[in-house]
Design a protein around this motif. Sequence first.
Motif, short mmCIF file in Angstrom:
data_model
loop_
_atom_site.label_atom_id
_atom_site.label_comp_id
_atom_site.label_asym_id
_atom_site.label_seq_id
_atom_site.Cartn_x
_atom_site.Cartn_y
_atom_site.Cartn_z
N CYS A 56 10.96 -8.90 0.45
CA CYS A 56 11.60 -8.39 1.59
C CYS A 56 10.66 -7.42 2.30
N GLY A 57 10.62 -7.10 3.52
CA GLY A 57 10.06 -5.99 4.21
C GLY A 57 8.65 -5.83 4.16
N THR A 58 8.12 -4.37 3.74
CA THR A 58 6.88 -4.31 3.41
C THR A 58 6.20 -5.14 2.38
N ALA A 59 6.92 -5.34 1.34
CA ALA A 59 6.52 -6.23 0.35
C ALA A 59 6.22 -7.47 0.83
N ILE A 102 7.40 -9.99 -4.95
CA ILE A 102 6.82 -8.74 -4.85
C ILE A 102 7.93 -7.67 -4.46
N SER A 103 8.06 -6.74 -5.10
CA SER A 103 9.18 -5.94 -5.01
C SER A 103 8.60 -4.43 -5.66
N GLN A 104 8.87 -3.31 -4.76
CA GLN A 104 8.62 -2.15 -5.29
C GLN A 104 9.61 -1.71 -6.25
N SER A 105 10.77 -1.69 -5.87
CA SER A 105 11.82 -1.28 -6.71
C SER A 105 12.47 -2.27 -7.89
N THR A 108 15.59 -5.45 -5.47
CA THR A 108 16.03 -6.03 -4.05
C THR A 108 16.96 -7.24 -4.33
N VAL A 154 11.63 6.70 1.96
CA VAL A 154 12.24 5.22 1.98
C VAL A 154 11.04 4.24 2.59
N ALA A 155 10.14 4.79 3.51
CA ALA A 155 9.41 3.85 4.09
C ALA A 155 8.11 3.75 2.97
N SER A 156 7.72 2.56 2.71
CA SER A 156 7.00 2.00 1.46
C SER A 156 5.57 2.27 1.98
N LEU A 240 6.77 -2.02 11.63
CA LEU A 240 7.89 -1.71 11.00
C LEU A 240 7.92 -0.54 10.56
N LYS A 241 6.64 0.02 10.12
CA LYS A 241 6.66 1.47 9.57
C LYS A 241 7.15 2.31 10.89
N GLU A 244 11.02 2.07 11.66
CA GLU A 244 11.95 2.45 10.62
C GLU A 244 11.97 3.97 10.52
N VAL A 362 17.47 -1.96 -1.60
CA VAL A 362 18.45 -2.89 -1.00
C VAL A 362 19.24 -3.71 -2.07
O1 M6R Z 1 11.88 -2.40 -3.34
P1 M6R Z 1 11.46 -3.61 -2.60
O2 M6R Z 1 9.90 -3.62 -2.49
O3 M6R Z 1 11.82 -4.84 -2.94
O4 M6R Z 1 11.71 -3.30 -0.93
C1 M6R Z 1 11.75 -4.12 -0.10
C2 M6R Z 1 11.90 -3.70 1.20
O5 M6R Z 1 13.25 -3.14 1.44
C3 M6R Z 1 11.11 -2.37 1.57
O6 M6R Z 1 9.85 -2.68 1.78
C4 M6R Z 1 11.54 -1.89 3.25
O7 M6R Z 1 10.98 -2.88 3.92
C5 M6R Z 1 10.70 -0.61 3.30
N1 M6R Z 1 11.86 0.33 3.91
C6 M6R Z 1 9.73 -0.63 4.25
O8 M6R Z 1 9.15 0.61 4.44
#
Ligand code: M6R
Length: 365
Positions: A56-59, A102-105, A108, A154-156, A240-241, A244, A362
Amino acid sequence: DKANYRHFMAKEIHEQPEVVGHTLARYVDMATERVALPVKLPFDFNTIQRVNITACGTASYAGFVAKYWFERFARLPVEVDVASEFRYREAPLRKGDLAIFISQSGETADTLAALRYAKAEGAHTVAVVNVPTSTIARESETVLQTLAGPEIGVASTKAFTCQLMVLANLAIAAGKARGELSDEDEAKLVHGLVEVPRLMADALTTELQIEKLAHRIAKSSDVLYLGRGTSFPLALEGALKLKEISYIHAEGYAAGELKHGPIALIDETMPVVVIAPHDRVFEKTVSNMQEVAARGGNIILMTDAKGAEEATVESLVTIVMPDMSAAFTPMVYAVPVQLLAYHTAVVMGTDVDQPRNLAKSVTVE
Ligand code: M6R
C-alpha cells in the motif's frame, strides 16, 4: 527523539545514508561486492514464472520501482498491485510462483490479507518489512528485513529507500540465478549499490536550494510530477508525499502520458517537477519538458550535471544531483523529492509528523 531536528520526518530523511548503508551491508558481501542474501530462499528463481508484488501507499511505489529491476535484471514478469485491489480481485496465482509483500509496519490490514490470500493459493511468500516482530513478518515464508530503524513520521521516507535497497539486491539475485546476469554484471550492479549511501549524502546538500523552492511551491494549488522508467514510480511517490503532508494537490504521471490528458492542466501557475537523471530515457523526457515549457509551465528539473547541460529547456529551478549508475537513481532522487514535500509542508505550517486524517499504520481496511 528528534535529535536536533524540528520534526521526525527531517531526522528520518537525514538518516537515510546511514540506514540505507546498514541495509546494504546486510544484503551484500562488502569485501567481494556480491549479493549475499541473509537467508536462504526456499525456492529457485529459475522455476518462477511470474512475480506479484503487493503493498500500500509508498511501499507499493517501492514495489513499482522493483518491477523495473526484476524485469530488466532477471527478465521476470512482475505485476504490482495495491493490496486493497489485489485481495478482492481473486487474482489467479500459480502454485509455486512468487508473491512479495512490502510493508514498513508489517501490520497494514490490506497487505496482510493479501499475504494470507497468496499463501492459501500456494505461492511462495517473501515479506520486505521493517518491523521483524510484525504480523506480516511472522506469517510470511521468507522475511527480508529493512534496517531503517523505527520510523515515526507518518510520511514514509527512510523505510522507502531501505525497501528499494533490499529489492534491488533481490532482483540482482534473481538475475544471477536465472543466468541473465554474469558475474561481471553482478559486480557492476553491486558496485552501483555500494555507492548509494554516499550519493544520498551528496543529495542532502540540495536542501538549502529546495527550502527556497518550497516557498514557491507553497503558493501553488496543484503540482505535477513527471518521470519515465524508474523515475515514474518516484514521481508517484513525490506527489503522494507532497499531498499527504502539505495538503497541496499533486499528481504523478509517466512523462509520456502527458499529452494523453494532463497537459491540459498546464499554465503559468503550474509547477511541474521533472525527475530526469541522464539515463536511457532522458531524451524522451526532455521532449516532454519542451511540451510543458511551450505552455508556460514552470519546470523544476531534478537531473545530474550532464542532464542539466543537455536539457535545452528553460527551467524555473534545476536541482543538480550527483552522477551515478542509472539503475539505482530512485534511491538517491528520493532525497530531493522528500525534502521538497517536507519544506513545503513546513512553509504551509501543517503538522508534518502527524498530518490530518492519517495514521502511521493502517490496521483497518
Ligand atoms: O506500514 P506500511 O508500509 O504497510 O504502510 C503502507 C502505507 O500506509 C504507507 O506507506 C503510507 O502510504 C505512508 N503514509 C506514505 O508516506
